[in-house]
Design a protein around this motif. Structure first.
Motif, PDB file in Angstrom:
ATOM      1  N   VAL A 126      15.636   6.348   5.973  1.00 47.09           N
ATOM      2  CA  VAL A 126      15.011   5.169   6.558  1.00 47.09           C
ATOM      3  C   VAL A 126      13.822   4.791   5.690  1.00 47.09           C
ATOM      4  O   VAL A 126      12.910   5.594   5.484  1.00 47.09           O
ATOM      5  N   ASP A 127      13.856   3.578   5.153  1.00 51.74           N
ATOM      6  CA  ASP A 127      12.726   3.032   4.411  1.00 51.74           C
ATOM      7  C   ASP A 127      12.015   2.067   5.345  1.00 51.74           C
ATOM      8  O   ASP A 127      12.604   1.081   5.793  1.00 51.74           O
ATOM      9  N   HIS A 128      10.763   2.364   5.654  1.00 50.14           N
ATOM     10  CA  HIS A 128       9.946   1.538   6.544  1.00 50.14           C
ATOM     11  C   HIS A 128       9.104   0.621   5.657  1.00 50.14           C
ATOM     12  O   HIS A 128       8.335   1.095   4.835  1.00 50.14           O
ATOM     13  N   HIS A 129       9.300  -0.707   5.789  1.00 48.63           N
ATOM     14  CA  HIS A 129       8.611  -1.694   4.944  1.00 48.63           C
ATOM     15  C   HIS A 129       7.658  -2.545   5.777  1.00 48.63           C
ATOM     16  O   HIS A 129       8.036  -3.039   6.835  1.00 48.63           O
ATOM     17  N   THR A 130       6.452  -2.731   5.267  1.00 51.41           N
ATOM     18  CA  THR A 130       5.545  -3.748   5.796  1.00 51.41           C
ATOM     19  C   THR A 130       5.266  -4.700   4.636  1.00 51.41           C
ATOM     20  O   THR A 130       4.714  -4.304   3.611  1.00 51.41           O
ATOM     21  N   TRP A 131       5.691  -5.949   4.790  1.00 51.11           N
ATOM     22  CA  TRP A 131       5.611  -6.966   3.742  1.00 51.11           C
ATOM     23  C   TRP A 131       4.529  -7.957   4.170  1.00 51.11           C
ATOM     24  O   TRP A 131       4.635  -8.574   5.224  1.00 51.11           O
ATOM     25  N   VAL A 132       3.487  -8.077   3.353  1.00 51.23           N
ATOM     26  CA  VAL A 132       2.306  -8.855   3.720  1.00 51.23           C
ATOM     27  C   VAL A 132       2.025  -9.908   2.656  1.00 51.23           C
ATOM     28  O   VAL A 132       2.130  -9.635   1.454  1.00 51.23           O
ATOM     29  N   ARG A 133       1.636 -11.086   3.118  1.00 47.35           N
ATOM     30  CA  ARG A 133       1.183 -12.140   2.197  1.00 47.35           C
ATOM     31  C   ARG A 133      -0.308 -12.348   2.384  1.00 47.35           C
ATOM     32  O   ARG A 133      -0.804 -12.443   3.511  1.00 47.35           O
ATOM     33  N   VAL A 134      -1.027 -12.417   1.257  1.00 50.89           N
ATOM     34  CA  VAL A 134      -2.446 -12.771   1.235  1.00 50.89           C
ATOM     35  C   VAL A 134      -2.588 -13.828   0.140  1.00 50.89           C
ATOM     36  O   VAL A 134      -2.483 -13.511  -1.052  1.00 50.89           O
ATOM     37  N   GLY A 135      -2.753 -15.090   0.538  1.00 46.30           N
ATOM     38  CA  GLY A 135      -2.847 -16.167  -0.436  1.00 46.30           C
ATOM     39  C   GLY A 135      -1.593 -16.244  -1.285  1.00 46.30           C
ATOM     40  O   GLY A 135      -0.477 -16.333  -0.764  1.00 46.30           O
ATOM     41  N   SER A 136      -1.746 -16.169  -2.606  1.00 38.12           N
ATOM     42  CA  SER A 136      -0.611 -16.269  -3.530  1.00 38.12           C
ATOM     43  C   SER A 136      -0.035 -14.901  -3.895  1.00 38.12           C
ATOM     44  O   SER A 136       0.805 -14.788  -4.776  1.00 38.12           O
ATOM     45  N   LEU A 137      -0.486 -13.856  -3.191  1.00 36.96           N
ATOM     46  CA  LEU A 137      -0.011 -12.498  -3.452  1.00 36.96           C
ATOM     47  C   LEU A 137       0.804 -11.972  -2.278  1.00 36.96           C
ATOM     48  O   LEU A 137       0.558 -12.335  -1.129  1.00 36.96           O
ATOM     49  N   THR A 138       1.762 -11.104  -2.594  1.00 35.73           N
ATOM     50  CA  THR A 138       2.463 -10.358  -1.549  1.00 35.73           C
ATOM     51  C   THR A 138       2.399  -8.886  -1.922  1.00 35.73           C
ATOM     52  O   THR A 138       2.297  -8.535  -3.104  1.00 35.73           O
ATOM     53  N   VAL A 139       2.451  -8.053  -0.915  1.00 32.11           N
ATOM     54  CA  VAL A 139       2.569  -6.617  -1.162  1.00 32.11           C
ATOM     55  C   VAL A 139       3.530  -6.047  -0.135  1.00 32.11           C
ATOM     56  O   VAL A 139       3.453  -6.341   1.054  1.00 32.11           O
ATOM     57  N   ASP A 140       4.508  -5.302  -0.650  1.00 30.47           N
ATOM     58  CA  ASP A 140       5.476  -4.609   0.189  1.00 30.47           C
ATOM     59  C   ASP A 140       5.105  -3.140   0.131  1.00 30.47           C
ATOM     60  O   ASP A 140       5.141  -2.526  -0.936  1.00 30.47           O
ATOM     61  N   MET A 141       4.691  -2.591   1.259  1.00 29.75           N
ATOM     62  CA  MET A 141       4.305  -1.183   1.338  1.00 29.75           C
ATOM     63  C   MET A 141       5.399  -0.469   2.110  1.00 29.75           C
ATOM     64  O   MET A 141       5.735  -0.871   3.223  1.00 29.75           O
ATOM     65  N   SER A 142       5.978   0.558   1.506  1.00 27.77           N
ATOM     66  CA  SER A 142       7.109   1.217   2.142  1.00 27.77           C
ATOM     67  C   SER A 142       7.014   2.727   2.006  1.00 27.77           C
ATOM     68  O   SER A 142       6.375   3.245   1.110  1.00 27.77           O
ATOM     69  N   ASP A 143       7.671   3.396   2.961  1.00 28.67           N
ATOM     70  CA  ASP A 143       7.782   4.846   2.895  1.00 28.67           C
ATOM     71  C   ASP A 143       9.246   5.221   3.041  1.00 28.67           C
ATOM     72  O   ASP A 143      10.075   4.418   3.432  1.00 28.67           O
ATOM     73  N   ARG A 144       9.567   6.434   2.699  1.00 27.64           N
ATOM     74  CA  ARG A 144      10.939   6.925   2.839  1.00 27.64           C
ATOM     75  C   ARG A 144      10.907   8.234   3.599  1.00 27.64           C
ATOM     76  O   ARG A 144      10.062   9.073   3.362  1.00 27.64           O
ATOM     77  N   GLY A 145      11.844   8.385   4.496  1.00 27.99           N
ATOM     78  CA  GLY A 145      11.956   9.645   5.218  1.00 27.99           C
ATOM     79  C   GLY A 145      10.796   9.874   6.164  1.00 27.99           C
ATOM     80  O   GLY A 145      10.286  10.990   6.277  1.00 27.99           O
ATOM     81  N   ALA A 146      10.370   8.813   6.851  1.00 31.02           N
ATOM     82  CA  ALA A 146       9.207   8.914   7.738  1.00 31.02           C
ATOM     83  C   ALA A 146       9.409   9.921   8.853  1.00 31.02           C
ATOM     84  O   ALA A 146       8.456  10.388   9.448  1.00 31.02           O
TER      85      ALA A 146
END
Length: 171
Positions: A126-146
């Motif tokens: 299981v890859d848990h993703h939190t995908w966030v936009r801040v202005g013209s940037l995005t960041v996808d923060m994910s973990d594996r095997g939570a």
């Protein structure tokens, strides 16, 4: 991350060439957002646990103009109709079920999802993703095997990354 044995950085991240085709209504938009396909540039930071087990990743991407907001909209629209990401990448076969998860308020916009698949040894991944936009940037923060200890401190990563992004966008 104090729990990580090591961290690697890759940037700028090359695009999949040829482009990975993902069938299904909205699925191409979901996949493209997760791999920052339309970004001007992007960088990945991987976190590794002992025993060379991948623990988590941040994928920061920059977009021209309103590109980040457009990608976020396409991602959230795609998640309404896409239940599975299936395709062939240079790393191997992609076959992940998508589940949306309740998202806390982060950045300008955020969405959280789980990608579930079966590993090569038959274990559930299981890859848990939190995908966030801040202005013209995005960041996808994910973990594996939570579900297995030690758990990747995704909340700490989200807090630190967003503090940096919002601090930089204010200056």
């Amino acid at each position: 991350m104090p729990q990580a044995e090591r961290s690697t950085v890759q940037g700028p991240v090359p695009r999949y060439d040829p482009r990975v085709r993902v069938p299904g209504r909205g699925c191409q938009d979901v996949f493209d957002a997760l791999v920052a396909h339309h970004a001007s540039t992007s960088v990945i930071q991987d976190f590794w646990w002992k025993g060379t087990r991948w623990g988590g990743r941040t994928w920061l991407a920059s977009y021209a103009g309103a590109g980040a907001a457009e990608r976020f909209q396409k991602l959230t629209d795609g998640l309404k109709s896409c239940g599975t990401l299936v395709g062939q990448t240079s790393e191997g076969r992609l076959n992940s079920r998508i589940s949306q998860v309740r998202t806390a308020a982060f950045g300008d916009e955020a969405v959280t999802l789980d990608l579930s698949s079966t590993g090569p040894d038959g274990t559930a991944l299981v890859d848990h993703h939190t995908w966030v936009r801040v202005g013209s940037l995005t960041v996808d923060m994910s973990d594996r095997g939570a579900e297995r200890p030690p758990r990747f401190p995704i909340d700490v990563v989200i807090d630190r990354q967003l503090d940096r992004l919002t601090r930089e966008s204010r200056t």
